[in-house]
Design an enzyme around this catalytic site. Structure first.
Site, PDB file in Angstrom:
ATOM      1  N   GLY A  74     -40.205  11.932 -24.613  1.00 18.04           N
ATOM      2  CA  GLY A  74     -41.540  12.035 -24.041  1.00 18.04           C
ATOM      3  C   GLY A  74     -41.786  13.360 -23.339  1.00 18.04           C
ATOM      4  CG  ASN A 154     -43.986   7.405 -13.856  1.00 18.03           C
ATOM      5  OD1 ASN A 154     -45.089   7.940 -13.807  1.00 18.03           O
ATOM      6  ND2 ASN A 154     -42.945   7.866 -13.198  1.00 18.03           N
ATOM      7  CD  GLN A 182     -43.379   3.845 -17.759  1.00 17.11           C
ATOM      8  OE1 GLN A 182     -43.236   2.630 -17.850  1.00 17.11           O
ATOM      9  NE2 GLN A 182     -42.350   4.639 -17.476  1.00 17.11           N
ATOM     10  CB  ALA A 203     -37.741   5.536 -29.093  1.00 17.90           C
ATOM     11  CG  HIS A 204     -35.919   5.879 -23.178  1.00 26.51           C
ATOM     12  ND1 HIS A 204     -35.718   5.543 -21.860  1.00 26.51           N
ATOM     13  CD2 HIS A 204     -36.674   6.991 -23.168  1.00 26.51           C
ATOM     14  CE1 HIS A 204     -36.321   6.430 -21.086  1.00 26.51           C
ATOM     15  NE2 HIS A 204     -36.911   7.316 -21.856  1.00 26.51           N
ATOM     16  CB  THR A 240     -30.882  19.042 -37.963  1.00 28.79           C
ATOM     17  OG1 THR A 240     -30.508  20.332 -38.447  1.00 28.79           O
ATOM     18  CG2 THR A 240     -30.417  17.975 -38.935  1.00 28.79           C
ATOM     19  CB  CYS A 329     -37.568  12.012 -14.189  1.00 25.67           C
ATOM     20  SG  CYS A 329     -37.674  11.246 -15.807  1.00 25.67           S
TER      21      CYS A 329
END
Length: 397
Positions: A74, A154, A182, A203-204, A240, A329
């Site tokens: 994100g 959040n 969120q 995704a988490h 990649t 964070c």
């Protein structure tokens, strides 16, 4: 009551669901080929799997698959959206609108851009954490090129009036980015209906793996690349491809959206039980953020007069309850939450905050355990607290 292990920090991160991991595993082992090595046949399966994941992500937000670009999370998506639009459109204007309760992945980018000659308006919020639409309308100038306002906060779980913001941005010709980290997988998101031009995903936050995210870029939106190098992601994001992560994200978002309505209702009921119990059992407690529909289903944020958040977290941890004072964070910081200060809380109350966020594994029994343990901890800590003593001496109790 017997000690349990209760995870109450789903807003920080979620576990990876077994079904998600199961789809990822083959791409670590037998299907490991680099999808950019297109001249041999074993790359075709990873390429097809990435395309399928891109379609799953797009479907979840009502976008086209060619509008989805995978990132490392994100924060990268936020950085790319904001810097990309700012530098690509600086001949049109230099003004950006945001709010003062954004995630630091947005706030710090805006502060960086101010040093590069951009002008940023930080919209205030009310005591519930919501912007006023009139404030937003009044902030738009002829030089405004970008609005970046988070979908849902959040820390205090406030859901902004995104559809109204999107409509105004479209009418005024301003590009609209939203940090929806969120929101995705927890509440309804439709980029077309809401007139969203750019949207960040991680995704988490919905039971996918860490280290993978995406940026939705509406067709026709002009923005510079953030990462230069190879020609991956149609030449827009070098690196990649994280094939297992991409596969996991696609599966996770599909699962989250397919169960969204029933899970939203279940978590809303748990949240209301938790809020009611805390407010009834612990005096001199403040619920931070909005009530009802403007709050994310599984999240509640409280401030306890006379307490320090760090002592509260350590005591909860000792009882097997894992929670947060706000953004993961920023959890290493001793400063009070910028979000709670923006809501008008004094420093001493902002320091004594607790975020309890629930998710797929949360149960009524876990809520009952928290409601049994938390009041005792608050009472014990208050009896040891000079802040509480001062509060009592002032006759405010």
């Amino acid at each position: 009551m017997e000690m349990k292990k209760v995870y109450m920090d789903y807003s920080a991160t979620t576990y990876t669901k077994p079904e998600v991991l199961e789809e990822m595993i083959p791409y670590f082992t037998e299907k490991f080929a680099n999808p950019s090595s297109k001249f041999y046949s074993i790359s075709q399966e990873p390429i097809a799997a990435i395309n399928n994941a891109r379609e799953r992500v797009a479907k979840a937000i009502n976008a086209s698959s060619d509008e989805i670009f995978f990132t490392a999370g994100g924060s990268e998506a936020d950085n790319w959206a904001i810097k990309g639009v700012a530098f690509a459109n600086r001949k049109k204007g230099n003004h950006i609108i945001t709010t003062n309760i954004e995630h630091h992945a947005v706030l710090y980018v805006c502060q960086y851009l101010e040093k590069q000659g951009f002008e940023v308006t930080y919209l205030p919020v009310d005591e519930q954490g919501l912007i006023k639409i009139e404030d937003f309308k009044n902030a738009i100038k002829d030089t405004t090129i970008l609005t970046t306002i988070m979908f849902a906060n959040n820390e205090v779980a406030a859901i902004q009036p995104i559809k109204e913001i999107g409509k105004i941005c479209k009418e005024r010709g301003v590009i609209f980015h939203t940090d929806a980290v969120q929101a995705i997988g927890h509440i309804e998101v439709d980029v077309k209906e809401m007139n969203i031009d750019l949207l960040s995903i991680a995704a988490h936050k919905f039971y996918g793996p860490k280290g993978i995210g995406a940026l939705y870029i509406r067709k026709g939106i002009k923005l510079d690349n953030l990462i230069h190098g190879g020609g991956q992601e149609k030449g827009r994001r070098a690196s990649t491809e994280n094939v297992p992560g991409i596969i996991g994200m696609g599966k996770a978002i599909e699962l989250a959206v397919s169960h969204l309505h029933e899970e939203k209702e279940r978590l809303t009921n748990l949240r209301e039980k938790l809020i009611k119990g805390v407010m009834e059992r612990i005096p001199y407690t403040k619920l931070n953020g909005p009530t009802g529909e403007n709050r994310l289903p599984g999240s509640a944020n409280f401030s306890f007069i006379g307490l320090e958040g760090e002592a509260l977290l350590l005591s909860l941890d000792f009882e097997g309850i894992y929670a947060s004072t706000g953004s993961a964070c920023a959890s290493g910081s001793l400063d009070p939450s910028h979000v709670l200060l923006a809501l008008g809380l004094p420093h001493e109350l902002a320091h004594g905050s607790l975020r309890l966020s629930m998710g797929s594994g949360s149960t009524e029994e876990e809520v009952d355990y928290v409601l049994e343990v938390l009041p005792k901890i608050v009472e014990r800590l208050r009896n040891m607290s000079p802040l509480w003593e001062d509060f009592v001496k002032k006759g405010e109790k």
